[in-house]
Each structure stands twice: as structure tokens, then as C-alpha cells.
Design a protein around this motif. Structure first.
Motif, PDB file in Angstrom:
ATOM      1  N   ASP A  54      84.761  35.019  77.339  1.00 45.81           N
ATOM      2  CA  ASP A  54      84.175  35.868  78.374  1.00 45.81           C
ATOM      3  C   ASP A  54      83.622  35.135  79.590  1.00 45.81           C
ATOM      4  OD1 ASP A  54      82.785  38.187  75.958  1.00 45.81           O
ATOM      5  OD2 ASP A  54      84.728  38.097  76.946  1.00 45.81           O
ATOM      6  N   ILE A  55      83.943  33.873  79.773  1.00 46.47           N
ATOM      7  CA  ILE A  55      83.369  33.225  80.952  1.00 46.47           C
ATOM      8  C   ILE A  55      84.195  33.572  82.181  1.00 46.47           C
ATOM      9  CG2 ILE A  55      82.443  31.332  79.588  1.00 46.47           C
ATOM     10  CD1 ILE A  55      84.554  29.562  81.133  1.00 46.47           C
ATOM     11  N   VAL A  56      83.598  33.447  83.325  1.00 48.80           N
ATOM     12  CA  VAL A  56      84.293  33.628  84.589  1.00 48.80           C
ATOM     13  C   VAL A  56      84.473  32.235  85.168  1.00 48.80           C
ATOM     14  CG1 VAL A  56      84.192  34.690  86.870  1.00 48.80           C
ATOM     15  CG2 VAL A  56      83.285  35.912  84.894  1.00 48.80           C
ATOM     16  N   GLU A  59      83.523  29.363  88.187  1.00 45.33           N
ATOM     17  CA  GLU A  59      82.125  29.406  88.607  1.00 45.33           C
ATOM     18  C   GLU A  59      81.199  29.155  87.407  1.00 45.33           C
ATOM     19  OE1 GLU A  59      80.919  32.930  90.722  1.00 45.33           O
ATOM     20  OE2 GLU A  59      78.809  32.353  90.706  1.00 45.33           O
ATOM     21  N   TYR A  60      81.546  29.736  86.263  1.00 42.16           N
ATOM     22  CA  TYR A  60      80.774  29.539  85.034  1.00 42.16           C
ATOM     23  C   TYR A  60      81.578  28.616  84.119  1.00 42.16           C
ATOM     24  CZ  TYR A  60      78.182  33.517  86.846  1.00 42.16           C
ATOM     25  OH  TYR A  60      77.437  34.349  87.657  1.00 42.16           O
ATOM     26  N   PRO A  61      80.997  27.499  83.705  1.00 43.93           N
ATOM     27  CA  PRO A  61      81.793  26.500  82.989  1.00 43.93           C
ATOM     28  C   PRO A  61      81.923  26.790  81.495  1.00 43.93           C
ATOM     29  CG  PRO A  61      79.548  25.710  83.239  1.00 43.93           C
ATOM     30  CD  PRO A  61      79.601  27.054  83.918  1.00 43.93           C
ATOM     31  N   HIS A  63      81.401  26.156  77.577  1.00 44.67           N
ATOM     32  CA  HIS A  63      80.141  25.793  76.931  1.00 44.67           C
ATOM     33  C   HIS A  63      80.377  25.183  75.554  1.00 44.67           C
ATOM     34  CE1 HIS A  63      76.790  27.881  74.415  1.00 44.67           C
ATOM     35  NE2 HIS A  63      76.547  26.606  74.476  1.00 44.67           N
ATOM     36  N   LYS A 107      85.780  22.095  90.670  1.00 40.49           N
ATOM     37  CA  LYS A 107      85.439  22.776  89.409  1.00 40.49           C
ATOM     38  C   LYS A 107      86.750  22.998  88.652  1.00 40.49           C
ATOM     39  CE  LYS A 107      81.143  24.906  90.914  1.00 40.49           C
ATOM     40  NZ  LYS A 107      80.431  26.100  91.366  1.00 40.49           N
TER      41      LYS A 107
END
Lengths: 124, 493
Positions: A54-56, A59-61, A63, A107
Motif C-alpha cells: 500500500d505505499i505510494v 514519495e513514500y519509501p 519499509h 528516489k
């Protein structure tokens, strides 16, 4: 392009074959065989998976990092579980100290592997 | 549905430079241009976020005291808006200050010449008129099926380091309550008081800091306060929660606060809207988007990230406050500090200010932040898990947060520019104030004025936990149980 597709493409660009997998209790991830370049496990190859639930991205790395058959990890694990006929260990190791300050074009999995994954394996 | 228009301070400056330039030179000459806008849609309000100007080229308009545009200019502007999938706005200036009434030629231009082709964009045409003092009046031209209806905007907001508003004079203005607010009004005057009272202010997190902020707002005369919290009062909150008592244990914090605010409020038509739930639940976001400003008294990264997103994408300023207190190994106080960050267009965002990271957001979403065993064993103490606080800390922090709102609304041009980030450190002792900019690679700032076209990716589609009816029943049941328990306890003793 979804986060999974983007990550697979970027991992292939740096020379690894990767595939989408679904991990028990962790959802979507990208798995690959990774020859450890540093640390006590240098030279050995491990099957690992980068959690993308579910990450975007980017922008969101990512985990979670999941590793199969890791002997005596030095880092505290999140959980251990069985999958694909082997023992897996999940680690919560987000790149929180630098990811948000990266320019958008950096990124990428190339940066993630170079700046983050290598140091994590150096501690594992 | 109500309508409003919003400009960032940067857009406002650009528009004023162009539209008022003839007046600035002493010429009685109006000016006009087209602009682009995106919608920000709340539960009751649609705001037009004006984000770019389509300036005229040679031959696009005639300047003859009044100003008129050429059909080719209108077509060009419509085409640009249609290609970008945004709305079309028409801006022009008038030679007088304050809210501007529309002349008959103004109405004909907007309703009959601009609104019809603007429908091709999929959005209604928005008209804005600029007075010589920088006041905006605005309206939406919506299609009823047979005609274009003019919907005057109740407010036009200019958002940045300050929050400036022009209010529609025909709206339901209430007289400033005289007696109860005498001292307050005499401090900053009726105009500022009217601005403050007209705000709809959201308070996200009604814990120790949030309920103190809400109390300040209610006593200052703010007429509309919206509360968001899904937590209940517990005994261990009672040393910090304003007006809460043992009888409130088990009750929703938002309801306890709402009841108290109704008693404290000085505005004669005060209304408080408590929402039981987390702001990241998709059914509560529209209520937040109806607010003119949000106070963020939350300690978790996900709501901080959402509020940060709202501050830029929807141009709703967010005043964030956080306490950090830590004890030493021997149990004595090691550190206590609190900080205020006012985020919004032109200011440093919460993420660049280090109030949270995207990694923390990801960890909250997958439950890692709520796993105390894992956190303890990993040897990490995050901002979320620290948790220590004292009523006096919250009182000081809430005051600093409220003062930021006052500064944003009441500041005049002669006030010196000061930083929008404050930090108070109990140890060694002192207040620092500074102004910073977002990092060069901030991922949030580019979303400014994105509005509905920039959805937040992590909204949770959880159904509303409690309807108002269920909450009242549930609340009464819990109060009854508490009273019964107390009575039984007394009997047994």
C-alpha cells in the motif's frame, strides 16, 4: 504504473531480476536474489523481498525487508514466519534519515540499494 | 452548498500587480485578465483555488476607463483551461475599495459571454473583482439547466503568512456581542473581531492541547468550531484535560469538549460540531475541508501527513503544536520543549520542518508504530511513544498556537515579519522564533492549489463509527454506568 511495477523496473535497471510476490500477513512485495556485498555475510546470496504494501512510491519509501534463511541476525526482527518452504525474517528498516530530502529523480531503487540496503546488510 | 474563492499570497500579489497597475499610476483605468482554478470540495462548501493567470496579449482587450476583452482572448483562455482540465476564472479591477457590487455590464460579461463557453471545461465560470485595497469579491456561475445562476461567494480568502478575508456584505453577519467581548474587542477593534468570529476553525485532536485551543477560540468569539477526535476520556487524562472530571471517564473527548465549549462560548450563535473519528477516515475529510483554518494537536504521523497535505493542496492553513518531554533513567525530568509550526502556502511544511517523516507514515499504516514490544526491543523511542506531558506545558503551547491564529488574522502591514516556527524549551529556558523554507526537493509544496485533483493517498474508507444518535445513547449509557458504579461503590463502602 503501480508501485510494484515501478520498483521491478528500477531493480532490473540495476541488474537484478525481480518478481512480484504476496507475503503472508505483509501483502505485496518484490522478491529477488541478492548477493550480499558487505558485512559478515558478504559473498553469500539470499532471497529477499522488499515490502511494498500500500505505499505510494517513490514519495513514500519501502519499509519492510524480508530475508529467507538468515542466520543469527544482528538486527531486531519484526517477525519470523514460514513461506515458500523456508524460514523468513522481517525487518522494519525504513530509510527515514534521508529519503524525504532526496530530489524526486533520486528516489529510486538505485539510491535505495546503494545508500540504504548495503548499510542494512552491513548491520545484519 | 456555499461558495468561496481562495488565492495564495503569491497569486494575490501577481494579480494585484497586474490589475491595479493603472490605479497605482494615478489613472482611473480598470484592468482585466483570465485565470485558472481548481475546486476544493468540502461537505458544505466548494472553494475555487485560483492558481494561475492567463494574461492578455496585444489586442486581447480594450482599455477605455472600463475594460473589455476580445472574443479571441476568451477562446484562448477557455482552451487552456480545457486542456489542463481546470476551471476558468475572470478577474477585473474596480476603482474603489472593499467588496465590489457588479454593474450591469459586469453581469452581462460574466453571465452571457464567459459562463457559456466556460462550461466546456466541466467547471462553472468564476468571476472575481478586485478593489483598490486588495479586497476580492467573487461568484460562481452555475448552470441550472435553463439559465446561469450567480452564487456570490460568502468569503474570499488570501492565504499565506497571513489569512486575509473579504466577506460578502449581504451574508448573515451577526453583530459582535458587546458585553461579553468588551475587553477582547477593545484590544484589536471590531474589524479584526468580525474576521475572527467569521472563521470556521477545525481542531484536530481534542486532548490536552486541543481542548485548550478550542476553549480560547470559543471565548474569543469564534462562532464555528469543528472538533475531530476518536479517543475517550480516561482517568490518566484528568491531570491535563480542561474541564474533564472523573464523571467523564469513558466519554468521547470530542463530546466532552463540545459540551464545555457551549458553556464557555461568547458568540451568541455559537455552534460546535464534534466528529468522533480520525481525520484520515474518508467520511470526515469533507468536514475538515469546510474549515478556514485547522489546528493540529495530534502526535501520530499519518494525521500530520494528511493535515500537511490539506495545508498545501487545499490552501487551508494548519497550525501544528507538539510537546516533547522526556525523563531520565532515574525518573527525573530530562527535557521538555514544545513547538508551533504554521504550515500553508509560502511557509515551511510540517514534513520539511521534521515533525514527521514519510517512513513514519508507512510504519503507522502497517501497524509498526503500535507494536510496543517491537518498539521496546528495537530500542527506539519515537516521537509518538514519548507521551509525557503536563497541563502547564499544554497551556503554554495552546496559547502560542492561538496567538499564531491571531497574528495571521489581525496583523497589519506595519507589523514586522516574524518567523512562523516557534520552539519553547523549558530546559534551559527560552522561546525561539524563526522562519524557514521548505527543502529544495519538498514533495508537498508542488501540490499547492491541487485541490480535489490532488487526492490524499491514504484515506481510510472506514464507516463512521458513531452516528450522532448512537453516540448520545452510548454516551448516556456510559455516564449511567459510571454513576451506578459510583453509587454501588458508596454503598459497599
Amino acid at each position: 504504473m503501480s508501485a510494484v511495477e515501478t520498483v521491478i523496473r528500477e531493480i532490473r535497471e540495476i541488474g537484478f531480476e525481480a518478481e512480484e510476490v504476496t507475503l503472508p500477513n505483509y501483502g505485496s512485495a518484490v522478491a529477488l536474489c541478492y548477493p550480499v556485498p558487505t558485512g559478515r555475510l558478504r559473498g553469500r546470496t539470499f532471497r529477499m523481498a522488499i515490502g511494498l504494501q500500500d505505499i505510494v512510491y517513490p514519495e513514500y519509501p519501502p519499509h519492510f525487508l524480508h530475508v529467507r534463511s538468515l542466520p543469527d541476525p544482528a538486527l531486531t526482527s519484526h517477525t519470523t514466519y514460514e513461506w515458500e518452504g523456508g524460514d523468513w525474517t522481517a525487518f522494519s528498516v525504513p530509510p527515514s534519515d534521508f529519503w524525504d530530502r532526496l530530489p524526486p529523480e533520486q528516489k529510486t531503487m538505485r539510491t535505495y540499494f546503494r545508500r540504504h540496503l548495503q548499510r542494512v546488510w552491513g548491520e545484519l | 452548498m456555499t461558495y468561496e474563492a481562495v488565492l495564495t499570497e503569491g497569486m494575490h500579489r501577481r494579480a494585484c500587480e497586474f490589475l491595479l497597475r493603472h490605479f497605482d499610476r494615478g489613472q482611473r483605468q480598470e484592468e482585466l485578465c483570465f485565470a485558472l482554478w481548481r475546486p476544493s470540495t468540502g461537505a458544505d462548501r466548494v472553494s475555487a483555488l485560483v492558481f494561475d493567470l492567463v494574461l492578455p496579449e496585444t489586442g486581447d482587450r480594450d482599455l477605455h476607463g472600463n475594460a473589455s476583452f476580445d472574443a479571441a482572448y476568451l477562446s484562448r483562455a477557455v482552451r487552456i483551461a480545457w486542456k489542463k482540465r481546470v476551471g476558468l476564472a475572470f478577474l477585473h479591477s474596480h476603482p474603489t475599495p472593499g467588496w465590489q457590487e457588479m454593474s450591469e455590464p459586469d453581469i452581462v460579461a460574466e453571465r452571457d459571454r464567459i459562463a457559456p463557453p466556460a462550461r466546456a471545461t466541466g467547471f462553472p465560470a468564476v468571476g472575481l473583482t478586485l478593489g483598490t485595497d486588495g479586497a476580492w469579491s467573487a461568484r460562481f456561475w452555475t448552470w441550472t439547466g435553463s439559465a446561469f445562476r450567480r452564487n456570490d461567494c460568502g468569503k474570499t480568502r488570501v492565504v499565506g503568512g497571513r489569512l486575509r478575508m473579504t466577506r460578502y456584505p449581504g451574508g448573515a453577519e451577526r453583530k459582535v456581542a458587546r458585553k461579553a467581548l468588551r475587553r477582547t474587542v477593545s484590544t484589536w477593534g471590531e474589524a479584526t473581531q468580525a474576521d475572527l468570529q467569521s472563521l470556521r476553525v477545525g481542531v484536530v485532536g481534542v486532548g490536552s492541547v486541543g481542548c485548550l485551543v478550542a476553549e480560547s477560540l470559543a471565548r474569543m468569539g469564534v462562532r464555528r468550531i469543528v472538533l475531530f477526535d476518536d479517543d475517550r476520556v480516561e482517568t490518566h487524562n484528568l491531570d491535563r484535560l480542561l474541564h474533564a472530571s472523573r464523571r467523564d471517564a469513558g466519554r468521547h473527548k470530542a463530546l466532552v469538549a463540545a459540551g464545555n465549549l457551549k458553556r464557555s462560548a461568547t458568540a451568541s450563535d455559537f455552534r460546535v460540531e464534534p466528529h468522533i473519528g480520525r481525520i484520515e477516515h474518508s467520511d470526515l475529510l469533507p468536514a475538515a475541508l469546510d474549515c478556514d483554518l485547522l489546528f493540529a494537536a495530534v502526535d501520530r504521523p499519518l494525521p500530520k501527513d494528511l493535515l500537511n497535505h490539506i495545508a498545501y493542496a487545499h490552501c487551508i492553513p494548519v497550525i501544528f503544536g507538539g510537546v516533547y518531554a522526556a525523563t531520565k533513567a532515574d525518573g527525573t525530568m530530562g527535557q521538555a520543549s514544545w513547538s508551533v509550526v504554521a504550515a500553508g502556502p509560502g511557509q515551511r511544511c510540517l514534513r520539511c520542518a521534521g515533525q514527521y517523516s514519510t517512513s513514519e507514515v508507512v510504519m503507522e499504516r502497517d501497524g509498526s508504530l503500535d507494536d510496543p514490544t517491537y518498539i521496546r526491543s528495537a530500542g527506539s523511542e519515537t516521537r509518538v511513544t514519548a507521551g509525557q506531558n503536563v497541563f502547564a506545558f499544554s497551556a503554554n503551547l495552546s496559547s502560542l498556537m492561538t496567538l499564531e491564529l491571531i497574528r495571521m488574522v489581525a496583523a497589519e502591514d506595519w507589523w514586522p515579519e516574524v518567523g512562523n516556527e516557534l520552539t519553547f524549551s523549558l530546559i534551559p529556558g527560552g522561546l525561539d522564533r524563526a522562519s524557514y523554507r521548505c527543502g529544495d526537493h519538498c514533495a508537498v509544496r508542488p501540490k499547492t492549489t491541487g485541490g480535489d485533483a490532488e487526492p490524499y493517498p491514504f484515506l481510510e474508507a472506514e464507516p463512521r463509527r458513531d452516528s450522532a444518535v448512537v453516540v448520545r445513547f452510548d454516551d448516556a449509557l456510559r455516564r449511567g454506568r459510571n454513576l451506578l458504579g459510583e453509587a454501588v461503590g458508596r454503598i459497599l463502602r
